[in-house]
Design a protein around this motif. Structure first.
Motif, PDB file in Angstrom:
ATOM      1  N   ALA A  39      32.372  52.444  33.185  1.00 29.62           N
ATOM      2  CA  ALA A  39      32.587  51.358  34.136  1.00 29.62           C
ATOM      3  C   ALA A  39      33.898  51.589  34.851  1.00 29.62           C
ATOM      4  O   ALA A  39      34.729  52.394  34.407  1.00 29.62           O
ATOM      5  N   PRO A 216      25.812  52.126  31.991  1.00 26.88           N
ATOM      6  CA  PRO A 216      26.837  51.645  32.922  1.00 26.88           C
ATOM      7  C   PRO A 216      27.084  50.149  32.769  1.00 26.88           C
ATOM      8  O   PRO A 216      26.152  49.376  32.518  1.00 26.88           O
ATOM      9  N   GLY A 218      28.468  46.966  34.851  1.00 31.38           N
ATOM     10  CA  GLY A 218      28.771  46.573  36.225  1.00 31.38           C
ATOM     11  C   GLY A 218      29.403  45.204  36.308  1.00 31.38           C
ATOM     12  O   GLY A 218      29.753  44.590  35.296  1.00 31.38           O
ATOM     13  N   HIS A 255      33.726  41.231  39.865  1.00 32.51           N
ATOM     14  CA  HIS A 255      34.477  42.078  38.924  1.00 32.51           C
ATOM     15  C   HIS A 255      35.270  41.176  37.982  1.00 32.51           C
ATOM     16  O   HIS A 255      36.042  40.320  38.433  1.00 32.51           O
ATOM     17  N   GLU A 356      28.919  54.256  44.361  1.00 35.27           N
ATOM     18  CA  GLU A 356      28.008  53.151  44.073  1.00 35.27           C
ATOM     19  C   GLU A 356      26.726  53.404  44.841  1.00 35.27           C
ATOM     20  O   GLU A 356      26.643  53.144  46.048  1.00 35.27           O
TER      21      GLU A 356
END
Length: 376
Positions: A39, A216, A218, A255, A356
């Motif tokens: 990440a 991953p 996110g 985020h 991305e």
């Protein structure tokens, strides 16, 4: 106290959602699987993994967390790993030394007391290189510990991409050679420099090619932030409209670090009984950018013109752009696709952007807002 936490390990009370990820990673640990978790920086992967480790019953599991960020070579890797395994296995002075000798006899373990009076283990490898035999002893220790205790050992290597900066690839090669034979040992490899980690696990020429499943981590969806943020404002008798939370999450991209940080500032600016509106959000963002302005100015001035143009293009695009298209290069003054590609490669190697899908994202969400403000 301000209920929004950022900048360190986030505990249960300040932890937003991640229930699916938590369940899947816990299952991987319980089944002695191997997982490559990556990440962006500050996405909360370490907090997530430590929370998953905390859910494992101590009667059935030995959890070992190794932070590789301070390591700079095979010797430092061996010492950090040996210390983490020994400390996870035992805590008393006598037993700690016994475990150290039984698992790492070649490394000459010794036990002393730290400043707080707690036992700590050290190894006689400081300042010297380690051999392949030394590394084999260290890397085989989890399997020995699993057999000795009858428990599943969970090995977590954080900032795993650090080994790409070692003096050679001995550690990387030996990890693959050793762990492929281990049973009842789970391996979780964490990293934040995605392009380096992916080259380690997806390049056929690398020793760790396809040696672990990819996982991953996110951003968190706005639908999960909504109840989390609402409750923490309501608990302090402060009000915040859902539309403001939507806008806040749009600015941070969901985020965790940047969302919690912005909420922290917004909460501290709001008095009990007050309602947060869009103006408050704008003031909070302006305050954050003011605090970071000096660092951002220095960073911006250190970049080439094409790197600045590339970042401006990413910052000002409402949807992920096609950064090598003629429209993008013409609009932001890059002129050619090759100029854009060189800028992207340089920015990615500096960890200022991350891939991305078919585009890129500026990793520091506040830097993105600062760039947008600069050209507004």
């Amino acid at each position: 106290m301000n209920p929004f936490s950022y900048g360190g390990i986030v505990g249960n009370g300040a932890f937003c959602n991640r229930s699916q990820e938590l369940g899947e990673l816990t299952e991987t640990m319980q089944s002695a699987g191997r997982c490559f978790v990556y990440a962006e920086r500050r996405m909360g992967k370490t907090s997530l993994i430590l929370r998953a480790l905390g859910k494992l019953p101590k009667k059935q599991f030995v959890s070992v967390y190794v932070d590789l960020w301070p390591t700079d070579g095979s010797a430092a890797f061996a010492e950090a790993t040996a210390k983490a395994i020994s400390s996870a296995a035992e805590t008393t002075t006598r037993r700690l030394l016994e475990v150290g000798k039984s698992l790492f006899g070649r490394l000459r373990p010794s036990v002393s007391l730290d400043d707080s009076g707690q036992p700590k283990i050290d190894f006689g490898i400081e300042g010297r290189a380690v051999s392949k035999t030394d590394l084999i002893e260290v890397l085989d220790a989890p399997q020995k510990l699993a057999k000795k205790t009858g428990k599943t050992v969970v090995m977590v290597f954080d900032e795993f991409q650090q080994i790409t900066d070692y003096e050679d690839d001995l550690t990387e090669r030996q990890i693959r050679s050793s762990i492929q034979h281990h049973k009842n040992v789970a391996y979780i490899f964490l990293g934040s420099r995605k392009h380096l980690l992916q080259s380690m696990f997806l390049d056929e020429s690398r020793p760790l090619y396809r040696s672990a499943m990819h996982y991953p981590i996110g951003p968190i969806d706005t639908k999960h932030w909504q109840p989390f943020i609402l409750k923490r404002f309501q608990d302090a008798k402060k009000r915040i409209d859902r539309s403001v939370i939507d806008e806040l999450c749009a600015r941070t991209g969901g985020h965790p670090f940047y969302t919690q940080h912005l909420c922290h500032v917004l909460w501290s600016m709001t008095d009990a009984g007050e309602e947060v509106n869009g103006d408050h959000l704008g003031i909070a963002i302006a305050e954050l950018l003011r605090r970071e302005s000096h660092a951002y100015v220095n960073l911006w001035e250190s970049l080439t013109k094409n790197e600045q143009r590339f970042l401006r293009g990413l910052a000002q695009s409402e949807v992920p752009p096609k950064p090598f298209s003629s429209d993008f290069t013409r609009r932001f003054g890059l002129r050619t696709a090759s100029n854009s590609q060189r800028a992207a490669e340089s920015l990615e190697s500096s960890d200022l952007i991350e891939r991305e899908e078919s585009s890129f994202v500026i990793t520091d969400r506040f830097f993105r807002l600062w760039i947008r403000q600069l050209f507004s």
